[in-house]
Scaffold this active site. Structure first.
Site, PDB file in Angstrom:
ATOM      1  N   GLY A  31       0.725  -1.154  -0.205  1.00 13.30           N
ATOM      2  CA  GLY A  31      -0.156  -0.612  -0.231  1.00 13.30           C
ATOM      3  C   GLY A  31       1.053   1.708  -0.091  1.00 13.30           C
ATOM      4  N   CYS A 240     -28.411  -8.397 -15.408  1.00 12.93           N
ATOM      5  CA  CYS A 240     -28.259  -8.563 -16.454  1.00 12.93           C
ATOM      6  C   CYS A 240     -29.140  -9.100 -17.573  1.00 12.93           C
ATOM      7  CB  CYS A 240     -26.670  -9.086 -16.749  1.00 12.93           C
ATOM      8  SG  CYS A 240     -25.669  -9.797 -18.739  1.00 12.93           S
ATOM      9  N   CYS A 243     -26.854 -12.609 -19.509  1.00 13.98           N
ATOM     10  CA  CYS A 243     -27.112 -13.929 -19.292  1.00 13.98           C
ATOM     11  C   CYS A 243     -27.484 -14.082 -17.946  1.00 13.98           C
ATOM     12  CB  CYS A 243     -25.080 -14.111 -18.756  1.00 13.98           C
ATOM     13  SG  CYS A 243     -24.387 -12.930 -17.311  1.00 13.98           S
ATOM     14  N   CYS A 265     -23.704  -7.350 -17.814  1.00  7.32           N
ATOM     15  CA  CYS A 265     -22.298  -7.231 -16.835  1.00  7.32           C
ATOM     16  C   CYS A 265     -21.522  -5.872 -17.375  1.00  7.32           C
ATOM     17  CB  CYS A 265     -22.075  -8.925 -17.516  1.00  7.32           C
ATOM     18  SG  CYS A 265     -23.007 -10.534 -16.633  1.00  7.32           S
ATOM     19  N   CYS A 271     -19.606 -12.853 -18.736  1.00  4.44           N
ATOM     20  CA  CYS A 271     -21.105 -12.202 -19.079  1.00  4.44           C
ATOM     21  C   CYS A 271     -20.923 -13.997 -20.060  1.00  4.44           C
ATOM     22  CB  CYS A 271     -20.838 -11.227 -19.331  1.00  4.44           C
ATOM     23  SG  CYS A 271     -23.061 -11.186 -20.415  1.00  4.44           S
TER      24      CYS A 271
END
Ligand SMILES: Nc1ncnc2c1ncn2[C@@H]1O[C@H](COP(=O)(O)OP(=O)(O)O)[C@@H](O)[C@H]1O
Ligand SMILES: [Mg+2]
Lengths: 281, 258
Positions: A31, A240, A243, A265, A271
């Site tokens: 980080g 979605c 899908c 998606c 997807c």
């Protein structure tokens, strides 16, 4: 002189070594932003070069590269970066998350769970999570060094005061390994939990700001929040239209000129795999 | 009062090149005491205050502080992480110009709440509640909690800065000309507020001022500074009513003349 005009993966070996050295330092201090001597890269105007430099520095001949822009493999930027590394490194490319060894990304972490050995490379426009709160670079460095992160919560405090909840949806700040506050790049907050204890390596490159940082595998990555306003990754409350997925990050699209909205998606590979497996809505 | 000073400054000097802005200053501050540092412009008052807080490094001398957290510490050699921790949790600094002590592009509530968050508070509802209490205590309408301080008058900004400083219940408060840039009528109200809060909270305060009226109203004790040195020290009434040093006499008479 070799026959090709470029060294393998475009950057010369010395430059790549310097970037890898900075990346090792970044991995050793999860980080923490490590300065590096950012180079110019050809193409990809408007994309930024930090991610490309990281990919160039870590890629080997046996790697398989996936490039996503937003969640898609087929945008102009994604295609041209893939072509670039095919040309300068001759590596295989893929659109399938599970096949890739390196995934260069802007804006998303794939829905397909990452596995050990995979490297995520993020293109980062602004590496400093404190930049809107503290304009002085010297002072933000000091705040990181002393882990003085009170001002980070000021932004979230005001968000709740204004909207009754935290509405910050992208580049949502995280605390890494209990020590450094980090900008996860403009991924949706929805993707933040995917960083937490991920088995993959996550490398972040900011070219303009000349900073690299990293999250090594199995590292705690916790989204900042308040006790009485815990972190809630937002997604559209919809499925979605292609899908039928209800658990993936969705993009809203207009499907006609009467303003009808649908959701699909954002992760095109995920997807498509679902549809191929017969999970169409 | 307890039997040991909260702060002991000994032979403190701050030089800017050839200029001795603070030149061998010594004094004690006792718990619950308000000490005024007076002197004309340029006499080194702000520099002394900033050196005590650690905004700048003294050239020589010692500053001993009795911390809740660390016991007795020598501030001139304390490492930065611990000094900043003390600044966040035990001290407050009221700047002459409230713009130096506030985040003008963040709401009043955030300005007060930031000090709590910097000290580790992470419960939004509690932070909000405390900010509301403190706006009320400094006589700012609670309905202004989400407004930006840049929409406030100078007097309100200064009161907001005081709320931001006092919300963490500091042991030691340093004030640099807290009523400095304000209209006379606004000054009187602010002074009254400061006096009340200092008494209610039992604060230990060093207040720097060139205005002897401020010293008279707030302080039990006075140091008179001239060209970086303390030329006279004593109880407020003694120093103001019967000054001994010629410079103090000049200062007091000029106030009488004004
Ligand atoms: N950062 C600095 N660099 C050089 N000289 C300074 C600096 N700060 C203050 N001084 C000088 O130190 C002296 C004392 O200033 P100051 O402490 O601001 O006085 P006061 O607050 O009593 O008006 C003045 O001569 C001032 O010009
Ligand atoms: Mg001054």
């Amino acid at each position: 002189m070799s026959a090709t005009p470029y060294n393998f993966a475009y950057l010369d070996e010395q430059t790549k070594r310097e970037i890898r050295r900075a990346l090792l330092k970044a991995l050793a201090i999860p980080g923490h932003q490590v300065p590096f001597a950012s180079r110019e890269m050809p193409l990809a105007r408007g994309w930024g070069t930090g991610g490309m430099q990281v990919t160039a520095a870590v890629i080997g001949r046996d790697d398989v590269l996936k490039v996503i822009d937003q969640g898609a493999d087929d945008t102009t930027n994604a295609v041209s970066i893939r072509q670039f590394f095919t040309r300068v490194a001759g590596v295989r490319t893929t659109t399938r998350t599970e096949e890739a060894t390196i995934i260069q990304t802007r804006h998303r972490i794939p829905e397909t769970p990452l596995r050990p050995g995979q490297i995520m490379v993020y293109q980062v426009p602004q590496p400093e999570p404190l930049w809107r709160l503290e304009p002085s670079r010297a002072e933000t460095r000091r705040l990181h060094a002393l882990a003085e992160y009170g001002i980070m919560h000021v932004k979230l405090y005001e968000d709740i005061a204004r909207h009754g909840r935290i509405t910050l949806a992208y580049d949502y700040p995280v605390l890494v390994h209990g020590r450094y506050v980090m900008a996860p790049s403009p991924i949706p907050a929805f993707d933040n939990p995917k960083l937490h204890r991920s088995p993959a390596i996550h490398l972040f490159g900011a070219g303009r700001e000349k900073r690299l940082y990293a999250v090594p595998p199995h590292t705690d990555v916790v989204s900042l929040a308040f006790e009485d306003h815990p972190f809630r990754p937002w997604k559209a409350d919809a499925a979605c239209m292609l899908c039928g997925a209800t658990d993936s990050y969705l993009d809203e699209i207009l499907i006609d000129d009467r303003g009808t909205r649908r959701f699909i998606c954002s992760d095109t590979d995920w997807c498509e795999r679902r549809r191929a497996k017969g999970k169409a809505a | 009062m307890t039997d040991a000073p909260l702060l002991s400054v000994h032979d403190l000097s701050v030089r800017f090149g050839a200029l001795a802005a603070v030149d061998g200053v010594s004094f004690d501050l006792w718990p619950g005491e308000v000490l005024a540092i007076v002197g004309e412009s340029g006499s080194g008052k702000t520099t002394l205050l900033r050196a005590i807080h650690g905004f700048l490094r003294p050239t020589a001398g010692s500053i001993r502080y009795r911390s809740d957290r660390f016991g007795e510490v020598e501030l001139t050699v304390l490492d930065e992480p611990r000094r900043r921790l003390l600044a966040r949790t035990e001290w407050g600094f009221v700047h002459q110009n409230p713009r130096d002590g506030l985040r003008l592009s963040h709401s009043a509530g955030a300005n007060v709440g930031e000090r709590l968050m910097a000290a580790g508070a992470r419960h939004w509802g509690n932070i909000r509640a405390q900010a509301l209490v403190w706006l009320d205590r400094v006589e700012i309408d609670q309905a202004r909690i989400d407004d930006l301080p840049r929409t406030f008058s100078g007097g309100m900004q200064q009161r907001l800065q005081i709320a931001r400083v006092l919300v963490i219940n500091p042991r030691l408060v340093l004030m640099d000309e807290p009523t400095g840039g304000l209209d006379v009528s606004v000054q009187a109200r602010l002074l009254d507020l400061i006096r009340r809060l200092v008494a209610e909270l039992g604060l230990s305060v060093i207040v720097v001022t060139h205005d002897l009226g401020v010293a008279r109203l707030l302080a039990q004790r006075i140091l008179v500074m001239q060209r970086g040195r303390v030329v006279e020290a004593g109880l407020t009434d003694q120093v103001l009513d019967d000054p001994q040093h010629p410079y103090s006499q000049l200062l007091v008479s000029s106030v009488l003349a004004a």
